[in-house]
Design a protein around this motif. Structure first.
Motif, PDB file in Angstrom:
ATOM      1  N   SER A  36       1.843  -4.643   8.366  1.00  0.00           N
ATOM      2  CA  SER A  36       1.886  -5.662   7.314  1.00  0.00           C
ATOM      3  C   SER A  36       0.858  -5.338   6.234  1.00  0.00           C
ATOM      4  CB  SER A  36       1.686  -7.068   7.879  1.00  0.00           C
ATOM      5  OG  SER A  36       0.396  -7.219   8.390  1.00  0.00           O
ATOM      6  N   ARG A  37      -0.284  -4.789   6.630  1.00  0.00           N
ATOM      7  CA  ARG A  37      -1.308  -4.405   5.656  1.00  0.00           C
ATOM      8  C   ARG A  37      -0.827  -3.266   4.763  1.00  0.00           C
ATOM      9  NH1 ARG A  37      -5.878  -2.892   8.740  1.00  0.00           N
ATOM     10  NH2 ARG A  37      -6.203  -5.087   9.077  1.00  0.00           N
ATOM     11  N   ILE A  38      -0.199  -2.247   5.338  1.00  0.00           N
ATOM     12  CA  ILE A  38       0.239  -1.139   4.482  1.00  0.00           C
ATOM     13  C   ILE A  38       1.403  -1.559   3.591  1.00  0.00           C
ATOM     14  CG2 ILE A  38      -0.646   0.665   5.992  1.00  0.00           C
ATOM     15  CD1 ILE A  38       2.254   1.291   6.790  1.00  0.00           C
ATOM     16  N   ALA A  39       2.236  -2.470   4.074  1.00  0.00           N
ATOM     17  CA  ALA A  39       3.330  -2.969   3.234  1.00  0.00           C
ATOM     18  C   ALA A  39       2.754  -3.742   2.052  1.00  0.00           C
ATOM     19  CB  ALA A  39       4.274  -3.836   4.051  1.00  0.00           C
ATOM     20  N   ALA A  40       1.773  -4.582   2.299  1.00  0.00           N
ATOM     21  CA  ALA A  40       1.165  -5.364   1.227  1.00  0.00           C
ATOM     22  C   ALA A  40       0.448  -4.471   0.220  1.00  0.00           C
ATOM     23  CB  ALA A  40       0.195  -6.385   1.820  1.00  0.00           C
ATOM     24  N   ALA A  41      -0.155  -3.396   0.702  1.00  0.00           N
ATOM     25  CA  ALA A  41      -0.866  -2.473  -0.182  1.00  0.00           C
ATOM     26  C   ALA A  41       0.096  -1.665  -1.043  1.00  0.00           C
ATOM     27  CB  ALA A  41      -1.744  -1.535   0.639  1.00  0.00           C
ATOM     28  N   ASP A  42       1.352  -1.600  -0.638  1.00  0.00           N
ATOM     29  CA  ASP A  42       2.366  -0.823  -1.352  1.00  0.00           C
ATOM     30  C   ASP A  42       3.146  -1.741  -2.293  1.00  0.00           C
ATOM     31  OD1 ASP A  42       3.990   1.236  -2.158  1.00  0.00           O
ATOM     32  OD2 ASP A  42       5.191   1.270  -0.326  1.00  0.00           O
ATOM     33  N   SER A  43       2.425  -2.390  -3.186  1.00  0.00           N
ATOM     34  CA  SER A  43       3.031  -3.265  -4.196  1.00  0.00           C
ATOM     35  C   SER A  43       3.950  -4.316  -3.593  1.00  0.00           C
ATOM     36  CB  SER A  43       3.794  -2.435  -5.230  1.00  0.00           C
ATOM     37  OG  SER A  43       2.931  -1.505  -5.833  1.00  0.00           O
ATOM     38  N   GLY A  44       3.543  -4.877  -2.482  1.00  0.00           N
ATOM     39  CA  GLY A  44       4.317  -5.956  -1.881  1.00  0.00           C
ATOM     40  C   GLY A  44       5.584  -5.505  -1.188  1.00  0.00           C
ATOM     41  N   ALA A  45       5.716  -4.216  -0.899  1.00  0.00           N
ATOM     42  CA  ALA A  45       6.894  -3.729  -0.181  1.00  0.00           C
ATOM     43  C   ALA A  45       6.899  -4.329   1.225  1.00  0.00           C
ATOM     44  CB  ALA A  45       6.869  -2.207  -0.096  1.00  0.00           C
ATOM     45  N   THR A  46       8.035  -4.274   1.868  1.00  0.00           N
ATOM     46  CA  THR A  46       8.113  -4.787   3.232  1.00  0.00           C
ATOM     47  C   THR A  46       8.452  -3.658   4.194  1.00  0.00           C
ATOM     48  OG1 THR A  46      10.451  -5.324   3.006  1.00  0.00           O
ATOM     49  CG2 THR A  46       8.875  -7.069   2.475  1.00  0.00           C
ATOM     50  N   VAL A  47       8.045  -3.841   5.418  1.00  0.00           N
ATOM     51  CA  VAL A  47       8.433  -2.944   6.505  1.00  0.00           C
ATOM     52  C   VAL A  47       9.517  -3.699   7.259  1.00  0.00           C
ATOM     53  CG1 VAL A  47       7.678  -1.844   8.648  1.00  0.00           C
ATOM     54  CG2 VAL A  47       6.153  -1.870   6.655  1.00  0.00           C
ATOM     55  N   SER A  48      10.650  -3.069   7.473  1.00  0.00           N
ATOM     56  CA  SER A  48      11.760  -3.757   8.124  1.00  0.00           C
ATOM     57  C   SER A  48      11.381  -4.207   9.535  1.00  0.00           C
ATOM     58  CB  SER A  48      12.998  -2.856   8.182  1.00  0.00           C
ATOM     59  OG  SER A  48      12.831  -1.846   9.160  1.00  0.00           O
ATOM     60  N   GLU A  49      12.054  -5.248   9.984  1.00  0.00           N
ATOM     61  CA  GLU A  49      11.830  -5.736  11.350  1.00  0.00           C
ATOM     62  C   GLU A  49      12.127  -4.638  12.364  1.00  0.00           C
ATOM     63  OE1 GLU A  49      10.599  -8.675  12.609  1.00  0.00           O
ATOM     64  OE2 GLU A  49      10.039  -9.041  10.524  1.00  0.00           O
ATOM     65  N   ARG A  50      13.127  -3.824  12.069  1.00  0.00           N
ATOM     66  CA  ARG A  50      13.490  -2.716  12.961  1.00  0.00           C
ATOM     67  C   ARG A  50      12.350  -1.715  13.100  1.00  0.00           C
ATOM     68  NH1 ARG A  50      16.312   0.675  15.507  1.00  0.00           N
ATOM     69  NH2 ARG A  50      17.074   2.689  14.883  1.00  0.00           N
ATOM     70  N   ILE A  51      11.767  -1.307  11.980  1.00  0.00           N
ATOM     71  CA  ILE A  51      10.659  -0.342  12.016  1.00  0.00           C
ATOM     72  C   ILE A  51       9.448  -0.969  12.691  1.00  0.00           C
ATOM     73  CG2 ILE A  51       9.056   1.015  10.611  1.00  0.00           C
ATOM     74  CD1 ILE A  51      11.937   2.133  10.776  1.00  0.00           C
ATOM     75  N   LEU A  52       9.173  -2.230  12.396  1.00  0.00           N
ATOM     76  CA  LEU A  52       8.075  -2.931  13.051  1.00  0.00           C
ATOM     77  C   LEU A  52       8.280  -2.928  14.567  1.00  0.00           C
ATOM     78  CD1 LEU A  52       5.561  -4.718  13.178  1.00  0.00           C
ATOM     79  CD2 LEU A  52       7.056  -6.680  12.766  1.00  0.00           C
ATOM     80  N   GLY A  53       9.486  -3.257  15.011  1.00  0.00           N
ATOM     81  CA  GLY A  53       9.781  -3.274  16.443  1.00  0.00           C
ATOM     82  C   GLY A  53       9.647  -1.897  17.077  1.00  0.00           C
TER      83      GLY A  53
END
Length: 150
Positions: free
Chosen positions: A43-60
């Protein structure tokens, strides 16, 4: 590595690299801690990347890989463990260091075997899996493509 490990996120030499190293006790509670810290890191790297999101699949997948690698370290290499999470370009690396020198090998698939499928699972979901023996223990690193849709 002083201070709060949750805040030990730093810029690496690669302009897109961000990493965090988390010391874990090696007891059974550290498996849940590894999953939690992986989620916080992503979640931290997603937020640092201009508010991009990491998919639930990749998170899992990243949490699954972290828990499987940490579980193996807890079972087969009692003692402290280091979990290193690193974003490099379009991937996240989940690395686990433990003090046991034996390099694990994934067993052949066997639908009748109960348990011992952790490395099989990691190999199936990671883009790359490497094990590096060290003078004291070993490092196992799984690389997960952040763009993966499979």
């Amino acid at each position: 590595m002083g201070g709060d490990p949750e805040r030990e996120c730093c810029q690496g030499s690669d302009a897109t690299a961000v990493e965090e190293t988390v010391p874990l006790s090696g007891d059974a509670s550290c498996i849940a801690e590894a999953r939690r810290r992986t989620a916080v890191f992503l979640s931290r790297i997603a937020a640092a990347d201009s508010g991009a999101t990491v998919s639930e699949r990749i998170l899992g997948l990243a949490q699954l890989v972290a828990s499987e690698l940490v579980t193996n370290a807890c079972k087969y290499a009692p003692g402290p463990i280091l979990l290193r999470l690193r974003r490099a370009e379009t991937a996240v690396e989940v690395e686990v260091w433990d003090g046991h020198p034996d390099v694990p090998a994934a067993e052949r698939a066997d639908p009748h075997r109960v348990g011992r499928h952790g490395l099989e699972i990691v190999k199936a979901v990671a883009a790359d899996l490497t094990t590096v023996p060290e003078a004291a223990g070993k490092r196992i690193t799984a690389r997960i493509d952040l763009r993966s849709s499979v």
